[in-house]
Design a protein around this motif. Structure first.
Motif, short mmCIF file in Angstrom:
data_model
loop_
_atom_site.label_atom_id
_atom_site.label_comp_id
_atom_site.label_asym_id
_atom_site.label_seq_id
_atom_site.Cartn_x
_atom_site.Cartn_y
_atom_site.Cartn_z
N ALA A 1 0.81 -1.22 0.00
CA ALA A 1 0.00 0.00 0.00
C ALA A 1 0.84 1.27 0.00
O ALA A 1 0.31 2.37 -0.16
CB ALA A 1 -0.92 0.00 1.22
N GLU A 2 2.14 1.15 0.14
CA GLU A 2 2.98 2.33 0.29
C GLU A 2 2.86 3.32 -0.87
O GLU A 2 2.80 4.54 -0.63
CB GLU A 2 4.44 1.91 0.48
CG GLU A 2 5.36 3.07 0.76
CD GLU A 2 6.78 2.62 1.09
OE1 GLU A 2 7.64 3.48 1.29
OE2 GLU A 2 7.02 1.38 1.15
N PRO A 3 2.79 2.87 -2.14
CA PRO A 3 2.67 3.86 -3.22
C PRO A 3 1.41 4.71 -3.13
O PRO A 3 1.40 5.85 -3.61
CB PRO A 3 2.66 2.99 -4.48
CG PRO A 3 3.36 1.74 -4.09
CD PRO A 3 2.98 1.51 -2.67
N PHE A 4 0.35 4.18 -2.54
CA PHE A 4 -0.89 4.95 -2.44
C PHE A 4 -0.65 6.25 -1.67
O PHE A 4 -1.23 7.29 -1.98
CB PHE A 4 -1.98 4.12 -1.76
CG PHE A 4 -3.28 4.85 -1.59
CD1 PHE A 4 -4.15 5.00 -2.65
CD2 PHE A 4 -3.63 5.41 -0.36
CE1 PHE A 4 -5.36 5.68 -2.49
CE2 PHE A 4 -4.82 6.09 -0.19
CZ PHE A 4 -5.69 6.22 -1.27
N PHE A 5 0.19 6.20 -0.66
CA PHE A 5 0.47 7.38 0.15
C PHE A 5 1.73 8.11 -0.30
O PHE A 5 1.82 9.33 -0.17
CB PHE A 5 0.63 6.96 1.62
CG PHE A 5 -0.58 6.30 2.21
CD1 PHE A 5 -1.64 7.05 2.69
CD2 PHE A 5 -0.67 4.91 2.27
CE1 PHE A 5 -2.75 6.45 3.24
CE2 PHE A 5 -1.77 4.30 2.81
CZ PHE A 5 -2.83 5.06 3.29
N GLY A 6 2.68 7.37 -0.80
CA GLY A 6 3.99 7.97 -1.05
C GLY A 6 4.22 8.49 -2.46
O GLY A 6 5.16 9.25 -2.68
N ALA A 7 3.38 8.11 -3.42
CA ALA A 7 3.62 8.51 -4.82
C ALA A 7 3.46 10.01 -5.01
O ALA A 7 2.53 10.63 -4.48
CB ALA A 7 2.66 7.75 -5.74
N THR A 8 4.38 10.59 -5.74
CA THR A 8 4.29 11.99 -6.15
C THR A 8 4.57 12.07 -7.64
O THR A 8 5.01 11.09 -8.26
CB THR A 8 5.31 12.86 -5.40
OG1 THR A 8 6.64 12.43 -5.76
CG2 THR A 8 5.13 12.74 -3.89
N HIS A 9 4.37 13.23 -8.24
CA HIS A 9 4.68 13.36 -9.66
C HIS A 9 6.18 13.24 -9.91
O HIS A 9 6.61 12.77 -10.96
CB HIS A 9 4.15 14.69 -10.19
CG HIS A 9 2.65 14.71 -10.30
ND1 HIS A 9 1.98 14.07 -11.32
CD2 HIS A 9 1.70 15.25 -9.51
CE1 HIS A 9 0.68 14.24 -11.17
NE2 HIS A 9 0.49 14.95 -10.06
N ALA A 10 6.96 13.64 -8.92
CA ALA A 10 8.41 13.50 -9.06
C ALA A 10 8.83 12.04 -8.91
O ALA A 10 9.80 11.60 -9.51
CB ALA A 10 9.13 14.37 -8.03
N ASN A 11 8.10 11.29 -8.12
CA ASN A 11 8.39 9.88 -7.89
C ASN A 11 7.08 9.11 -7.81
O ASN A 11 6.54 8.86 -6.72
CB ASN A 11 9.19 9.70 -6.60
CG ASN A 11 9.49 8.23 -6.31
OD1 ASN A 11 9.48 7.38 -7.21
ND2 ASN A 11 9.74 7.92 -5.05
N PRO A 12 6.52 8.70 -8.95
CA PRO A 12 5.21 8.04 -8.96
C PRO A 12 5.20 6.63 -8.39
O PRO A 12 4.14 6.04 -8.21
CB PRO A 12 4.83 8.03 -10.45
CG PRO A 12 6.11 8.16 -11.18
CD PRO A 12 7.02 8.96 -10.30
N MET A 13 6.37 6.08 -8.11
CA MET A 13 6.48 4.75 -7.50
C MET A 13 5.72 3.68 -8.29
O MET A 13 5.14 2.74 -7.73
CB MET A 13 5.97 4.78 -6.04
CG MET A 13 6.71 5.77 -5.15
SD MET A 13 6.10 5.85 -3.45
CE MET A 13 6.65 4.26 -2.82
N GLY A 14 5.72 3.84 -9.61
CA GLY A 14 5.12 2.84 -10.49
C GLY A 14 3.63 3.01 -10.71
O GLY A 14 3.02 2.21 -11.44
N LEU A 15 3.00 4.04 -10.13
CA LEU A 15 1.56 4.22 -10.28
C LEU A 15 1.23 4.95 -11.58
O LEU A 15 1.96 5.85 -12.02
CB LEU A 15 0.99 5.02 -9.11
CG LEU A 15 1.03 4.39 -7.72
CD1 LEU A 15 0.15 5.21 -6.77
CD2 LEU A 15 0.56 2.94 -7.76
#
Length: 759
Positions: free
Chosen positions: A129-143
């Motif tokens: 679930a980490e990308p749901f909270f951590g994704a940003t446009h600078a670092n989309p974390m694969g989303l």
């Protein structure tokens, strides 16, 4: 809380979008969600039914004894907590969804699967679930995209989509990647902290998910979400780190004051964590305002057949060759810094050691047919029996037992050893000598004597000057202050429970009585030769292990357990910038692993904080310190921060003042104190369910729970829609730092409006 779960077969009307959001109701945008929500509703119903049945089965099962009984109780507790967590939510158990592949992954407050094992919700704390909270446009974390929901009454009343790759979404969904969060910031507050799990931001989530090794300092100014981080990090660590579970010590959460604890009281239970101990520093010493010396002295002079119960009053102590009584030099606030120093906490050790000195002369103990000589070396050996860290009152039984053992080893008569032992236990002269050398102590008496017996204080704290010793004396040595808490706590932990000896005697007597009763019954059965089950049961009864199993451990176990004494596996401290070195010792002694989450803001320290966090914490004993900073103010509108920033910069030019990310369009208002009633009346009439706080007028009262009156200190850590400051120039003491900090803290409690009134 009411059970909001769906009944089996009930249709799920999951979206209730208002007319102005009709474009978002397009089936092409929400059909997949609607289908998934129906599966969640069905699974919730089935899961709750299954847990209810399992709980009923466990409760009906035999309680058993020992470990079996403990395991059963823990399973009942676990199932009950799980049911309570699930029943407090309906479909709003789902926070949102994210897309990184062909199908969305839905994120929930808790994990959930259907009957086929298909994952319907991923627990927000899991790595997946980490990308749901951590994704940003600078670092989309694969989303590719992310969707967050706004729930009202179990239905979606709005949602927001964020796109991280071109073409990830089509249609008319909102594509402002801050809209969900910004919209939530302007909503009204309530008496309890609102649910913010669905809108935790990337900078906050990174800190929430940091490891638990060493001390993590979360430094951030007002409105940066420090408390949000502290609470959600607590829930995350309990989920992700098995070393922090209840059987390993659990987690202690320390807040600044009672209004704060009440404000955040629902957050951890809403995250499924109901076993976290929460408290203020004052709660660590619950008896500090009471005189409990009578409990220890009530048994003075009595002799037990098993153990001497003698105690002494330490209101008058003999120091060296001079006997001194309690003195009344007069109370004084001079020397408070001395009382809160780590040195004074360490003086408690010397104060208690004074009552653990073996006699300087030997004695003879008479039995029926032998006079046994007890030498000074024998006393020294017995007094060395307690292991390191053993509290004074608990060590008494070990010293006494060692004395009896030494005497029995020297006995040269012909009486049976059991009879000789009984004679020694009842010897009043021996018991009297032992009670004088190692008395039962009352922790509060130890501290009270330091403030009332100058010679005692001089012996325990030889580094103090005569003037300092005189300044620390009080007419009423039990007029406790906040500065006394670390000393009272240190005395409590070093001395231990003054009733522990009696509890040990009660437990030993109960166990002896049980063993005697079981032995008599079993011996009668064996002797009668009338009972033979053919399974060798009689042979088993002859074994000591079987007789031990028969003991009723519940009857032997004491129910008086101090749940705040520790040790804890991890401690979370909010508003930590206010703690003195001595107060830190109260926490360090409860966390041997030195695993801490420390949340605070150096600019909000009322008495100044000129060091770095590493310097401050290193001085008190925390060496592995990691620092994380929060610099975005999510709470306070920019208009209010524009007025608050100069207040703190005037005394702390390098203050970590965060940057506000939203404008309210409402400027700070000013007026006379006479306007206060009309301002509050207008707010109550027009603000729906919002909350207001008047800071600086303790006498102000309003007949509504939505309006509070607090001091700047008690407002710390809280937030309100409207804040009214009354004569802020009078806040705090004349000290420029304290007054400026109080004003800064009070001003930044407002989420919508700030009004400043002067006389």
């Amino acid at each position: 809380m009411a059970d909001r779960s769906h009944s089996q077969g009930e249709s799920v009307d999951s979206f209730n979008l208002p007319g102005n959001l009709a474009a978002k109701a397009d089936p092409a945008l929400i059909a997949e969600d609607t289908k998934h929500f129906a599966a969640i509703a069905s699974s919730l119903t089935a899961t709750i039914a299954d847990l209810t049945q399992r709980l009923e089965t466990v409760r009906k099962a035999p309680a058993g004894k020992g470990r079996q009984a403990v395991d059963r109780d823990e399973e009942v507790k676990r199932l009950t907590a799980r049911l309570r967590s699930l029943r407090r939510y309906s479909l709003d158990i789902c926070l949102g969804r994210m897309v990184s592949g062909s199908s969305p992954v839905y994120i929930g407050r808790f994990g959930l699967t259907d009957d086929d094992g298909r994952r319907l919700l991923v627990d927000w704390r899991s790595p997946a679930a980490e990308p749901f909270f951590g994704a940003t446009h600078a670092n989309p974390m694969g989303l590719a995209s992310r969707r967050r929901y706004r729930w009202t009454g179990g239905q979606v009343t709005d949602y927001w989509d964020e796109v991280f790759t071109p073409g990830a979404l089509e249609g008319h969904a909102a594509l402002d990647d801050q809209s969900a969060f910004i919209a939530s910031l302007g909503s009204n507050r309530s008496a309890r902290m609102r649910d913010v799990l669905g809108t935790i931001q990337a900078d906050q989530d990174a800190i929430i998910r940091a490891g638990s090794g060493g001390a993590l300092v979360v430094d951030g100014g007002p409105g940066t979400g420090k408390t949000v981080v502290a609470l959600h990090r607590t829930a995350y660590l309990l989920y992700s780190d098995p070393r922090l579970g209840d059987r390993r010590g659990g987690v202690l959460f320390v807040g600044p004051h009672e209004p704060y604890l009440a404000y955040v009281s629902d957050v951890l239970p809403s995250l499924g964590e109901e076993d976290v101990q929460t408290c203020t520093l004052r709660d660590l010493v619950p008896w500090s305002v009471a005189d409990t010396s009578a409990a220890a002295s009530s048994g003075a002079g009595s002799i037990s057949a098993d153990f001497p119960a003698g105690s002494v009053s330490v209101g008058s102590v003999s120091v060296g060759s001079v006997s001194v009584g309690s003195s009344s030099v007069g109370s004084s606030s001079v020397g408070d810094a001395l009382k809160t120093s780590v040195g004074m906490v360490r003086a408690i050790e010397a104060a208690v050691r004074f009552y653990e000195e073996p006699p300087a002369t030997g004695m003879t103990v008479a039995t029926e047919d032998d006079d046994i000589r007890l030498t000074t070396d024998d006393w020294d050996e017995a007094f060395g029996a307690p292991g390191p860290g053993t509290p004074h009152n608990e060590g008494r039984s070990q010293v006494w037992e060692e004395l009896i053992t030494i005497l029995l080893a020297k006995y040269e008569g012909e009486e049976p050893i059991d009879l000789v032992r009984g004679t020694l236990l009842r010897d009043r002269e021996l018991a009297s000598a032992f009670n004088r050398a190692w008395p039962i102590l009352e922790p509060s008496d130890i501290v009270a004597d330091l403030w009332s017996v100058p010679a005692y204080l001089r012996k325990c704290a030889p580094w103090l000057s005569s003037d300092e010793i005189r300044s620390l004396q009080r007419a009423d040595p039990r007029a406790w202050t906040e500065a006394d808490l670390p000393l009272l706590d240190a005395a409590r932990l070093r001395v231990g429970d003054p009733l522990v000896s009696r509890e040990e005697r009660r437990r030993d007597a109960a166990e002896a009585a049980q063993r005697k009763g079981y032995a008599r019954v079993i011996d009668d059965l064996i002797a009668s030769h009338e009972y033979d089950d053919g399974e060798g049961l009689m042979q088993m009864f002859m074994q000591q292990d079987m007789r031990d199993v028969l003991l009723d451990e519940d009857a032997l176990r004491s129910s008086d357990v101090d749940r705040l004494a520790g040790p804890f596996a991890h401690i979370v401290v909010d508003e930590a910038q206010e703690l003195t070195d001595a107060e830190w010792q109260m926490l360090l002694v409860r966390c041997p692993s030195r695993s801490f989450t420390i949340v605070g803001d150096r600019a909000q320290a009322r008495h100044g904080f000129t060091e770095s966090w590493s310097e401050r914490l290193g001085r008190v004993g925390l060496e592995r310190v990691h620092l994380a900073s929060l610099t975005i103010n999510y709470r306070t509108p920019s208009e209010i921060m524009a007025s608050a920033e100069p207040v703190i910069r005037a005394v702390l030019p390098d203050a970590n003042v965060p940057t506000s990310i939203r404008d309210s369009g409402v400027q700070v208002a000013y007026g006379p104190v006479s306007d206060l009633p009309s301002i509050i009346a207008e707010f109550v009439a027009s603000s729906g369910d919002g909350v207001a706080c008047v800071i600086g007028d303790p006498s102000f009262a309003w007949p509504s729970p939505r309006v509070r009156s607090l001091t700047p200190v008690l407002a710390k850590g809280l937030e309100f829609d409207l804040v009214v400051l009354v004569d802020p120039e009078r806040f705090g003491s004349a000290d420029s730092i304290e007054r400026a900090v109080d004003r800064y803290v009070a001003m930044t409690r407002a989420t919508q409006r700030l009004v400043i009134l002067t006389s």
